[in-house]
Motif scaffolding. Structure first.
Motif, PDB file in Angstrom:
ATOM      1  N   VAL A 298      56.124  47.294  15.441  1.00  0.00           N
ATOM      2  CA  VAL A 298      56.635  48.485  16.111  1.00  0.00           C
ATOM      3  C   VAL A 298      55.450  49.382  16.439  1.00  0.00           C
ATOM      4  N   ALA A 299      55.474  49.988  17.613  1.00  0.00           N
ATOM      5  CA  ALA A 299      54.399  50.907  18.003  1.00  0.00           C
ATOM      6  C   ALA A 299      54.956  51.991  18.906  1.00  0.00           C
ATOM      7  N   VAL A 300      54.294  53.132  18.919  1.00  0.00           N
ATOM      8  CA  VAL A 300      54.604  54.209  19.853  1.00  0.00           C
ATOM      9  C   VAL A 300      53.355  54.460  20.680  1.00  0.00           C
ATOM     10  N   LEU A 301      53.516  54.394  21.995  1.00  0.00           N
ATOM     11  CA  LEU A 301      52.415  54.556  22.929  1.00  0.00           C
ATOM     12  C   LEU A 301      52.655  55.770  23.813  1.00  0.00           C
ATOM     13  N   ASP A 302      51.629  56.584  23.984  1.00  0.00           N
ATOM     14  CA  ASP A 302      51.654  57.693  24.937  1.00  0.00           C
ATOM     15  C   ASP A 302      50.850  57.240  26.154  1.00  0.00           C
ATOM     16  N   THR A 303      51.531  56.872  27.224  1.00  0.00           N
ATOM     17  CA  THR A 303      50.840  56.342  28.403  1.00  0.00           C
ATOM     18  C   THR A 303      50.073  57.418  29.154  1.00  0.00           C
ATOM     19  N   ASP A 304      50.523  58.658  29.065  1.00  0.00           N
ATOM     20  CA  ASP A 304      49.816  59.744  29.748  1.00  0.00           C
ATOM     21  C   ASP A 304      48.429  59.955  29.150  1.00  0.00           C
ATOM     22  N   ALA A 305      48.345  59.864  27.837  1.00  0.00           N
ATOM     23  CA  ALA A 305      47.063  60.041  27.149  1.00  0.00           C
ATOM     24  C   ALA A 305      46.331  58.714  26.975  1.00  0.00           C
ATOM     25  N   GLY A 306      47.022  57.600  27.257  1.00  0.00           N
ATOM     26  CA  GLY A 306      46.420  56.292  27.061  1.00  0.00           C
ATOM     27  C   GLY A 306      46.101  56.032  25.607  1.00  0.00           C
ATOM     28  N   GLU A 307      47.024  56.429  24.730  1.00  0.00           N
ATOM     29  CA  GLU A 307      46.748  56.425  23.294  1.00  0.00           C
ATOM     30  C   GLU A 307      47.911  55.829  22.514  1.00  0.00           C
ATOM     31  N   LEU A 308      47.569  55.021  21.513  1.00  0.00           N
ATOM     32  CA  LEU A 308      48.544  54.482  20.586  1.00  0.00           C
ATOM     33  C   LEU A 308      48.743  55.512  19.479  1.00  0.00           C
ATOM     34  N   LEU A 309      49.938  56.069  19.366  1.00  0.00           N
ATOM     35  CA  LEU A 309      50.186  57.145  18.410  1.00  0.00           C
ATOM     36  C   LEU A 309      50.418  56.634  16.996  1.00  0.00           C
ATOM     37  N   ALA A 310      51.113  55.504  16.873  1.00  0.00           N
ATOM     38  CA  ALA A 310      51.388  54.929  15.558  1.00  0.00           C
ATOM     39  C   ALA A 310      51.797  53.477  15.738  1.00  0.00           C
ATOM     40  N   GLN A 311      51.532  52.679  14.705  1.00  0.00           N
ATOM     41  CA  GLN A 311      51.934  51.280  14.763  1.00  0.00           C
ATOM     42  C   GLN A 311      52.086  50.729  13.359  1.00  0.00           C
ATOM     43  N   GLU A 312      52.887  49.683  13.243  1.00  0.00           N
ATOM     44  CA  GLU A 312      53.045  48.987  11.971  1.00  0.00           C
ATOM     45  C   GLU A 312      53.429  47.551  12.272  1.00  0.00           C
ATOM     46  N   GLN A 313      52.928  46.632  11.465  1.00  0.00           N
ATOM     47  CA  GLN A 313      53.220  45.216  11.643  1.00  0.00           C
ATOM     48  C   GLN A 313      53.327  44.542  10.295  1.00  0.00           C
ATOM     49  N   LEU A 314      54.343  43.701  10.139  1.00  0.00           N
ATOM     50  CA  LEU A 314      54.515  42.901   8.938  1.00  0.00           C
ATOM     51  C   LEU A 314      54.606  41.443   9.350  1.00  0.00           C
ATOM     52  N   LEU A 315      53.795  40.589   8.745  1.00  0.00           N
ATOM     53  CA  LEU A 315      53.898  39.162   8.999  1.00  0.00           C
ATOM     54  C   LEU A 315      55.075  38.624   8.203  1.00  0.00           C
ATOM     55  N   MET A 316      56.019  37.993   8.895  1.00  0.00           N
ATOM     56  CA  MET A 316      57.207  37.454   8.230  1.00  0.00           C
ATOM     57  C   MET A 316      57.863  36.415   9.116  1.00  0.00           C
ATOM     58  N   LYS A 317      58.397  35.393   8.500  1.00  0.00           N
ATOM     59  CA  LYS A 317      59.138  34.377   9.240  1.00  0.00           C
ATOM     60  C   LYS A 317      60.622  34.724   9.278  1.00  0.00           C
ATOM     61  N   ARG A 318      61.087  35.427   8.245  1.00  0.00           N
ATOM     62  CA  ARG A 318      62.493  35.821   8.149  1.00  0.00           C
ATOM     63  C   ARG A 318      62.573  37.253   7.644  1.00  0.00           C
ATOM     64  N   GLY A 319      63.723  37.865   7.843  1.00  0.00           N
ATOM     65  CA  GLY A 319      63.942  39.208   7.314  1.00  0.00           C
ATOM     66  C   GLY A 319      63.694  40.320   8.302  1.00  0.00           C
ATOM     67  N   HIS A 320      63.556  39.988   9.578  1.00  0.00           N
ATOM     68  CA  HIS A 320      63.321  41.003  10.596  1.00  0.00           C
ATOM     69  C   HIS A 320      64.444  42.054  10.617  1.00  0.00           C
TER      70      HIS A 320
ATOM     71  N   MET B 141      54.220  59.342  29.365  1.00  0.00           N
ATOM     72  CA  MET B 141      55.461  58.739  28.989  1.00  0.00           C
ATOM     73  C   MET B 141      55.324  58.210  27.562  1.00  0.00           C
ATOM     74  N   LEU B 142      56.304  58.445  26.730  1.00  0.00           N
ATOM     75  CA  LEU B 142      56.310  57.968  25.355  1.00  0.00           C
ATOM     76  C   LEU B 142      57.186  56.720  25.259  1.00  0.00           C
ATOM     77  N   ILE B 143      56.590  55.633  24.784  1.00  0.00           N
ATOM     78  CA  ILE B 143      57.283  54.348  24.719  1.00  0.00           C
ATOM     79  C   ILE B 143      57.296  53.849  23.281  1.00  0.00           C
ATOM     80  N   LEU B 144      58.475  53.489  22.813  1.00  0.00           N
ATOM     81  CA  LEU B 144      58.630  52.808  21.537  1.00  0.00           C
ATOM     82  C   LEU B 144      58.686  51.325  21.843  1.00  0.00           C
ATOM     83  N   ALA B 145      57.759  50.548  21.299  1.00  0.00           N
ATOM     84  CA  ALA B 145      57.700  49.108  21.542  1.00  0.00           C
ATOM     85  C   ALA B 145      58.094  48.353  20.283  1.00  0.00           C
ATOM     86  N   ILE B 146      58.954  47.353  20.459  1.00  0.00           N
ATOM     87  CA  ILE B 146      59.484  46.563  19.350  1.00  0.00           C
ATOM     88  C   ILE B 146      59.222  45.090  19.642  1.00  0.00           C
ATOM     89  N   ASP B 147      58.689  44.374  18.644  1.00  0.00           N
ATOM     90  CA  ASP B 147      58.455  42.939  18.802  1.00  0.00           C
ATOM     91  C   ASP B 147      58.942  42.217  17.563  1.00  0.00           C
TER      92      ASP B 147
END
Length: 84
Positions: free
Chosen positions: A15-37, A1-7
């Motif tokens: 943001v990340a994309v997880l492939d649960t069938d392979a148990g693998e994180l396909l891509a991710q990105e994170q920015l530290l910010m208090k505002r501007g989401h 199953m391919l899951i797009l996760a947003i926090d």
């Protein structure tokens, strides 16, 4: 199953994309910010999907954090998920 996760709940926009069938994180990105989401989230999602080499139609689920966190941050993440 391919899951797009947003926090957007706290002092980061992630943001990340997880492939649960392979148990693998396909891509991710994170920015530290208090505002501007709101401005950062959609371009970040586009970059993560491109990095994972996936079309949005390939996703099985979209997951988004619902707290704890600021109301505005939560609203941004939920709205983006609903829009997709």
């Amino acid at each position: 199953m391919l899951i797009l996760a947003i926090d957007t709940a706290l002092d980061a926009c992630s943001v990340a994309v997880l492939d649960t069938d392979a148990g693998e994180l396909l891509a991710q990105e994170q920015l530290l910010m208090k505002r501007g989401h709101a401005e950062a989230l959609m371009p970040m999602i586009a970059r993560v999907m491109q990095s994972a080499n996936l079309a949005f139609t390939s996703l099985d689920r979209i997951a988004v954090t619902v707290g704890p966190g600021s109301f505005t941050g939560l609203r941004v993440g939920i709205s983006a998920a609903r829009g997709l």
